[in-house]
Design a protein around this motif. Sequence first.
Motif, PDB file in Angstrom:
ATOM      1  N   SER A 271       0.929  -1.536  -0.307  1.00 50.07           N
ATOM      2  CA  SER A 271       0.238   0.129  -0.802  1.00 50.07           C
ATOM      3  C   SER A 271       1.018   0.929  -0.103  1.00 50.07           C
ATOM      4  O   SER A 271       0.368   2.581  -0.843  1.00 50.07           O
ATOM      5  CB  SER A 271      -0.564  -0.214   1.035  1.00 50.07           C
ATOM      6  N   ILE A 272       2.117   1.243   0.408  1.00 51.30           N
ATOM      7  CA  ILE A 272       3.018   2.460   0.741  1.00 51.30           C
ATOM      8  C   ILE A 272       3.390   2.694  -0.645  1.00 51.30           C
ATOM      9  O   ILE A 272       3.001   3.347  -1.272  1.00 51.30           O
ATOM     10  CB  ILE A 272       4.055   2.262   2.412  1.00 51.30           C
ATOM     11  N   ILE A 273       4.033   1.704  -0.899  1.00 55.11           N
ATOM     12  CA  ILE A 273       5.155   1.204  -2.200  1.00 55.11           C
ATOM     13  C   ILE A 273       3.863   2.229  -3.478  1.00 55.11           C
ATOM     14  O   ILE A 273       3.795   2.957  -3.949  1.00 55.11           O
ATOM     15  CB  ILE A 273       5.512   0.489  -2.916  1.00 55.11           C
ATOM     16  N   SER A 274       2.929   1.727  -2.769  1.00 50.22           N
ATOM     17  CA  SER A 274       1.705   1.915  -4.372  1.00 50.22           C
ATOM     18  C   SER A 274       1.573   3.725  -4.145  1.00 50.22           C
ATOM     19  O   SER A 274       0.876   4.361  -5.732  1.00 50.22           O
ATOM     20  CB  SER A 274       0.287   0.946  -4.139  1.00 50.22           C
ATOM     21  N   ALA A 275       1.096   4.074  -3.076  1.00 48.99           N
ATOM     22  CA  ALA A 275       0.444   5.352  -2.615  1.00 48.99           C
ATOM     23  C   ALA A 275       1.892   6.447  -3.324  1.00 48.99           C
ATOM     24  O   ALA A 275       1.440   6.795  -4.149  1.00 48.99           O
ATOM     25  CB  ALA A 275       0.604   5.720  -1.643  1.00 48.99           C
ATOM     26  N   VAL A 276       2.896   6.034  -2.478  1.00 53.72           N
ATOM     27  CA  VAL A 276       4.045   6.442  -3.800  1.00 53.72           C
ATOM     28  C   VAL A 276       4.434   6.411  -5.088  1.00 53.72           C
ATOM     29  O   VAL A 276       3.660   7.762  -5.256  1.00 53.72           O
ATOM     30  CB  VAL A 276       4.929   6.956  -2.693  1.00 53.72           C
ATOM     31  N   ALA A 277       3.842   5.824  -5.444  1.00 52.90           N
ATOM     32  CA  ALA A 277       3.794   5.612  -7.072  1.00 52.90           C
ATOM     33  C   ALA A 277       3.051   6.360  -7.848  1.00 52.90           C
ATOM     34  O   ALA A 277       2.918   6.850  -8.800  1.00 52.90           O
ATOM     35  CB  ALA A 277       4.093   3.816  -7.539  1.00 52.90           C
ATOM     36  N   ALA A 278       1.751   5.883  -7.133  1.00 45.99           N
ATOM     37  CA  ALA A 278       1.064   6.758  -7.741  1.00 45.99           C
ATOM     38  C   ALA A 278       0.716   7.804  -7.279  1.00 45.99           C
ATOM     39  O   ALA A 278       0.301   8.722  -8.943  1.00 45.99           O
ATOM     40  CB  ALA A 278      -0.896   6.179  -7.365  1.00 45.99           C
ATOM     41  N   SER A 279       1.379   8.552  -7.041  1.00 42.21           N
ATOM     42  CA  SER A 279       1.402  10.023  -6.488  1.00 42.21           C
ATOM     43  C   SER A 279       2.189  10.139  -7.807  1.00 42.21           C
ATOM     44  O   SER A 279       2.177  11.603  -8.052  1.00 42.21           O
ATOM     45  CB  SER A 279       1.636  10.458  -4.981  1.00 42.21           C
ATOM     46  N   GLU A 317      -8.800  -2.976  -2.738  1.00 37.07           N
ATOM     47  CA  GLU A 317     -10.045  -2.290  -3.376  1.00 37.07           C
ATOM     48  C   GLU A 317      -9.839  -1.031  -2.461  1.00 37.07           C
ATOM     49  O   GLU A 317     -10.403   0.017  -2.813  1.00 37.07           O
ATOM     50  CB  GLU A 317     -11.216  -3.008  -3.340  1.00 37.07           C
ATOM     51  N   LYS A 318     -10.069  -0.904  -1.163  1.00 34.30           N
ATOM     52  CA  LYS A 318      -9.818   0.457  -0.389  1.00 34.30           C
ATOM     53  C   LYS A 318      -8.815   1.044  -0.666  1.00 34.30           C
ATOM     54  O   LYS A 318      -8.586   2.363  -1.098  1.00 34.30           O
ATOM     55  CB  LYS A 318      -9.492   0.029   0.588  1.00 34.30           C
ATOM     56  N   MET A 319      -7.888   0.537  -1.079  1.00 38.41           N
ATOM     57  CA  MET A 319      -6.262   1.611  -1.695  1.00 38.41           C
ATOM     58  C   MET A 319      -6.541   1.976  -2.748  1.00 38.41           C
ATOM     59  O   MET A 319      -6.132   2.820  -3.606  1.00 38.41           O
ATOM     60  CB  MET A 319      -5.305   0.335  -1.336  1.00 38.41           C
ATOM     61  N   ARG A 320      -7.069   0.628  -3.844  1.00 37.13           N
ATOM     62  CA  ARG A 320      -7.517   1.303  -5.135  1.00 37.13           C
ATOM     63  C   ARG A 320      -8.040   3.096  -5.854  1.00 37.13           C
ATOM     64  O   ARG A 320      -7.809   3.332  -6.719  1.00 37.13           O
ATOM     65  CB  ARG A 320      -7.715   0.192  -6.225  1.00 37.13           C
ATOM     66  N   LYS A 321      -8.953   2.657  -4.479  1.00 36.95           N
ATOM     67  CA  LYS A 321      -9.688   3.568  -4.375  1.00 36.95           C
ATOM     68  C   LYS A 321      -9.795   5.136  -4.029  1.00 36.95           C
ATOM     69  O   LYS A 321      -9.205   5.770  -4.586  1.00 36.95           O
ATOM     70  CB  LYS A 321     -11.300   4.299  -3.554  1.00 36.95           C
ATOM     71  N   PHE A 322      -8.692   4.778  -3.153  1.00 33.39           N
ATOM     72  CA  PHE A 322      -7.528   6.026  -2.927  1.00 33.39           C
ATOM     73  C   PHE A 322      -6.654   6.736  -3.263  1.00 33.39           C
ATOM     74  O   PHE A 322      -5.947   7.829  -3.501  1.00 33.39           O
ATOM     75  CB  PHE A 322      -6.946   6.045  -0.890  1.00 33.39           C
ATOM     76  N   ILE A 323      -5.687   5.558  -4.127  1.00 32.69           N
ATOM     77  CA  ILE A 323      -4.994   6.467  -4.532  1.00 32.69           C
ATOM     78  C   ILE A 323      -5.345   5.779  -6.137  1.00 32.69           C
ATOM     79  O   ILE A 323      -4.530   7.027  -7.332  1.00 32.69           O
ATOM     80  CB  ILE A 323      -3.654   5.062  -4.769  1.00 32.69           C
ATOM     81  N   GLY A 324      -6.549   5.795  -6.301  1.00 35.40           N
ATOM     82  CA  GLY A 324      -6.754   5.904  -8.135  1.00 35.40           C
ATOM     83  C   GLY A 324      -6.285   4.490  -9.567  1.00 35.40           C
ATOM     84  O   GLY A 324      -5.827   5.766 -10.654  1.00 35.40           O
ATOM     85  N   SER A 325      -5.810   4.025  -9.106  1.00 35.53           N
ATOM     86  CA  SER A 325      -4.955   2.989  -9.573  1.00 35.53           C
ATOM     87  C   SER A 325      -5.940   2.498 -11.288  1.00 35.53           C
ATOM     88  O   SER A 325      -7.031   2.285 -10.616  1.00 35.53           O
ATOM     89  CB  SER A 325      -3.700   2.590  -9.006  1.00 35.53           C
ATOM     90  N   ASN A 326      -5.357   2.000 -11.748  1.00 34.09           N
ATOM     91  CA  ASN A 326      -5.964   0.908 -12.639  1.00 34.09           C
ATOM     92  C   ASN A 326      -5.274   0.087 -12.340  1.00 34.09           C
ATOM     93  O   ASN A 326      -4.273  -1.086 -12.166  1.00 34.09           O
ATOM     94  CB  ASN A 326      -5.704   0.987 -14.088  1.00 34.09           C
ATOM     95  N   HIS A 327      -6.023  -1.078 -11.388  1.00 33.51           N
ATOM     96  CA  HIS A 327      -6.232  -1.971 -10.587  1.00 33.51           C
ATOM     97  C   HIS A 327      -6.699  -3.592 -11.373  1.00 33.51           C
ATOM     98  O   HIS A 327      -7.863  -3.362 -12.386  1.00 33.51           O
ATOM     99  CB  HIS A 327      -7.641  -2.390  -9.411  1.00 33.51           C
TER     100      HIS A 327
END
Length: 397
Positions: A271-279, A317-327
């Motif tokens: 989740s941390i890695i994906s959030a930083v990468a998405a940003s 799914e919660k993280m997908r919505k939060f960071i706005g990724s194509n999951h």
Amino acid sequence: MCGIAGFVNFKKNLIDKKSIIEDMTNTLIKRGPNEKGYYISKNALLGHRRLIVVDPKGGSQPMIKIHNGKKYIIVYNGELYNTEDIRKELLEAGYEFSSYSDTEVLLTSYIHWKEDCVNHINGIFAFAIYSETDKKIFLARDPLGVKPLFYTIKNNNLIFGSEIKTLLANPLVEPILTKEGLTEIFALGPARNLGSGVLKDIHEIPPANFIEFTEHKFKLHEYWRLSCKPHTENASETAEHIKFLLTDAIKRQLYADVPVCTFLSGGLDSSIISAVAASEFKKHGKTLNTYSIDYKDNNLYFKNDNFVITPDSVWAEKMRKFIGSNHHKIINNNLDLASALYDAVKANDIPGMADIDSSLFLFCKGVAEKNVVSLSGERAIQMITNLVKQFINIGEL
């Protein structure tokens, strides 16, 4: 991910052994499906399989560089995170570059600093540099042992490679299982002691170590060791420091000329890695692709306990919505998992964690269909284990 192989003997002519280094390098095709290359000389045979991530034209290996009349050849698996910092320093020292790959920067850093280059580079790596003029080969592995590098010495021959099967492709190396090797497989998790290759006379260069091999010398040297120091930061300063180190490490791994994605299970690491990468992706007008694994009918048969309360998919799914990724989800079933056990063990070279290994094997296979680079937290536990072992070795625990 790339793969390297080598066959070195300073007391014997190896020029007619090209077929052997070809066989050794062929074991690494899945590590490096895009390119292959060889360096053939009297005393050293080097092989490389490449997965192209940066500089498709300028990063081919083995890479050769001549400086002050001396010839240096590198085969390298890994990634440097401070490539541009080192390049700038070497340019100021008078060196020139013909590519923008980190391979040339690494080779030039060795030419400039010799074995001390490992104290200047920041990254994950396993590499070999042959100084043909000096008749010396230098092998090194990153401080946490992310990239593998195995070796054996047989009758003045140094034989090395990214995988155990690479060494076994050399007719001088036999797959002899020992009592100690069996003990490691069955009693340690399964796992291996630092430096162990499980089979007789096969060793892995331990994390934070390098080897120098010449006609008259073999030296295995530890160049870095974890140490305990007083902690002087308060809680707020500690949080900011950790945040900087973590985000900086993630950002440095997003540089590539090929598609980059992340694993997203919904756990803390991913989740941390994906959030930083998405940003970071959003800053460049791009959307991050994230991937998670699930199992057929998991929603029907899942049962919570004190260890796993909800399926991963809920938090992914919660993280997908939060960071706005194509999951994307990759779904496996029990038959697929069972049939992949053999391939998972073959890829790992030794028995692993059974269903976990086959699950991860199938997951990565699915992700690789549309991506070349993926960031994940999968190695976090192994890194912690390696650090604990280093502490044990120096008597800190």
